[in-house]
Design an enzyme around this catalytic site. Structure first.
Site: not given
Length: 559
Positions: A98, A201, A258, A330-331
């Site tokens: 990440d 990210d 993202e 995960h979000d």
């Protein structure tokens, strides 16, 4: 479109803290991941994306990095990661890290030096502004986690710094070429280590609309959503193009962004030939129920809404590049609890949702636990906010209270929308703590683990887990993979309610039919079915002219 090594891959996201605990401290770790590599090989995974395992105070669960070159001791050591990379390569599994570079931790050495000398070189690594008590801040932007995005600089009563996420996540100043140089050096250090690439990210946030200015307030707090600023920020391509040239392209590395708020005209720049990224996530469905979080009205996403969102997004990128397809991460809350009506939630409907998203053009991403149909927590599972953990929970809960909801109703809103839904430990078995750990886990286990767990599903040929294995095997079948990976995408039957149907055309012609409702229907076939390749139904009824579908039946057919 130039063919790339990642086009035909299946990716899997691991949230390390909740995946597998190897040492009995209640926290998942790298050795726990290593112990499950054979599981990924059995499932058919090619790429493992690890949510952050860097050194961090975990204010935002590792997305606040204090050292980009070290592993947090909670997760293990750099030697453990080297072992994971090496053993993954032996099994044909690439490790994706990440990349969190919109911000770092306030415990990072850069920020500590900035606090020591705000006017020095490291002060320019951040957005630090002069400020006197009682004066308005430079802008009224609301942090993603609630409250102003400005905070007093430690040790300086006359200075403030920008954080668009948590206050322990100061934003990095990408306008500074020296900062960018440090970031590129770090990225290449990791690529030299042998990782397959990065998930990037919150990257859209690195470009701010400067100079700082206010936007119309959109809540009673007098603050403005970050979305308003991002709509006006221009010039991010200068940063992203430079990053791609200096890092990813040199290594032929996989990168998935993202990305939010991108304009159609920017798509070729983001994911086209020589784009900034290899791919970007399809978030077209993730905002369909956002109003229920801010207006507190229960909203179930309809089949038509879901279909129209994914179809429109895939049509707009056709011929340009590759999306990475998800139903959760995960979000986000669990996909099956979000995109399937509560009254219709079952193993059968979970398989229907899996087939819809998995066979679209692009790269399928599976989030840990998705392959066994893990669900959201229920309101009956939680009687206090103390049982949840996420730093974003306070804003959701307090905003609901301020809107006049009772404590019970505000808690119910929080339980539905909390990111903790996706972060509960993986449900390996019906043993204590779902087989995740021998100790009490850092976050509660979903109480349904005795019913939903991998051990039970492996023994059941008709389970969600075994259906995912079939989906992966079909997409990798040499006879059909070219069609699924490179075939044309054509929406079908869009005038029929609750039917999600599309055609993939390549060296074969394959149609995915899904009756996304409880009511059974009959469909008039445009082409006779030649072969049923996959279905979640034990018996598919059809003739040359018509296909019968029971509720939530999915049929993948060659025509």
């Amino acid at each position: 479109m130039e063919r790339k090594w990642w086009h035909n891959k299946i990716a899997y996201q691991i949230y390390p803290k909740s995946f597998m605990d190897s040492n009995g401290d209640g926290i998942g770790d790298i050795k726990g991941i290593i112990s499950k590599l054979d599981y990924f090989k059995e499932l058919g995974i090619d790429i493992l994306w690890l949510s952050p395992i860097y050194k961090s105070p975990l204010a935002d669960q590792g997305y606040d990095i204090s050292d980009y070159y070290d592993i947090d001791p909670r997760f293990g050591t750099m030697e453990d990661l080297d072992e994971l990379i090496a053993k993954g390569k032996e099994l044909g599994i690439g490790i994706v890290m990440d990349l969190v570079v919109n911000h770092c931790s306030d415990e990072h050495e850069w920020f500590k030096k900035a606090c020591e000398d705000p006017d020095g070189p490291y002060g320019k690594f951040f957005y630090i502004e002069d400020h006197k008590e009682g004066q308005p801040f430079p802008c009224n932007w609301r942090s993603y986690f609630g409250g102003s995005c400005w905070e007093k600089l430690p040790g300086h009563d006359d200075k403030i710094y920008l954080h668009v996420f948590h206050k322990k996540q100061p934003d990095l100043n990408w306008e500074n070429p020296l900062l960018r140089k440090e970031i590129y050096k770090m990225i290449n250090w990791w690529l030299d280590k042998g990782i397959a690439g990065f998930r990037i990210d919150a990257i859209i946030n690195i470009k701010k609309k400067l100079p700082f200015s206010d936007y119309p307030a959109d809540r009673d707090d007098g603050l403005s959503s970050m979305d308003n600023m991002l709509k006006e920020a221009v010039g991010i391509g200068e940063f992203l193009g430079e990053m791609a040239r200096e890092t990813f392209r040199k290594y032929d590395a996989f990168s998935v962004g993202e990305v939010f708020n991108e304009k159609d005209s920017e798509l070729p720049l983001f994911i086209g030939e020589n784009g900034y990224f290899s791919s970007m996530f399809d978030f077209s469905t993730t905002h369909l129920d956002e109003e229920s979080k801010t207006r507190y009205e229960e909203k179930e996403i309809t089949a038509n809404e879901y279909r129209d969102a994914i179809f429109a997004n895939h049509k707009r990128i056709e011929g340009i590049g590759y999306l990475s397809n998800i139903i959760e991460n995960h979000d986000e809350p669990r996909g099956v609890s979000r995109y399937i009506k509560t009254s219709d939630l079952s193993e059968h409907s979970k398989k229907a949702l899996a087939g819809i998203y998995f066979l679209l053009p692009g790269i399928p991403f599976i989030y840990q636990g998705q392959e066994i149909g893990m669900e959201n927590l229920k309101t009956s599972d939680i009687d206090s906010t103390d049982k949840l953990d996420d730093c974003a929970n306070a804003d959701i809960y307090n905003t609901a209270i301020n809107a006049g909801l009772s404590e019970k109703d505000a808690l119910n809103v929080l339980i539905k929308h909390s990111r903790d839904n996706a972060r509960t430990p993986f449900q390996w078995s019906s043993e204590a703590h779902a087989g995740f750990s021998t100790a009490n886990p850092w976050l509660l286990v979903n109480p349904n683990y005795k019913k939903i767990n991998l051990e039970a599903q492996k023994k059941d040929d008709d389970s969600v887990f075994n259906f995912y294995k079939e989906l992966i095997a079909l997409r990798k079948d040499p006879e059909y993979t070219d069609t699924f990976v490179y075939g044309k995408f054509t929406p079908m039957y869009t005038d029929m309610d609750n039917l999600i149907c599309y055609k993939r055309t390549g060296n074969k012609t394959i149609i995915i039919y899904t009756n996304y409702q409880a009511k059974e229907i009959d469909i008039k076939l445009e082409s006779p079915i030649k072969t049923i390749l996959l279905s979640n139904s034990k018996e598919v009824r059809f003739n040359e002219k018509e296909l019968h579908l029971n509720g939530y039946d999915l049929v993948v057919a060659e025509v």
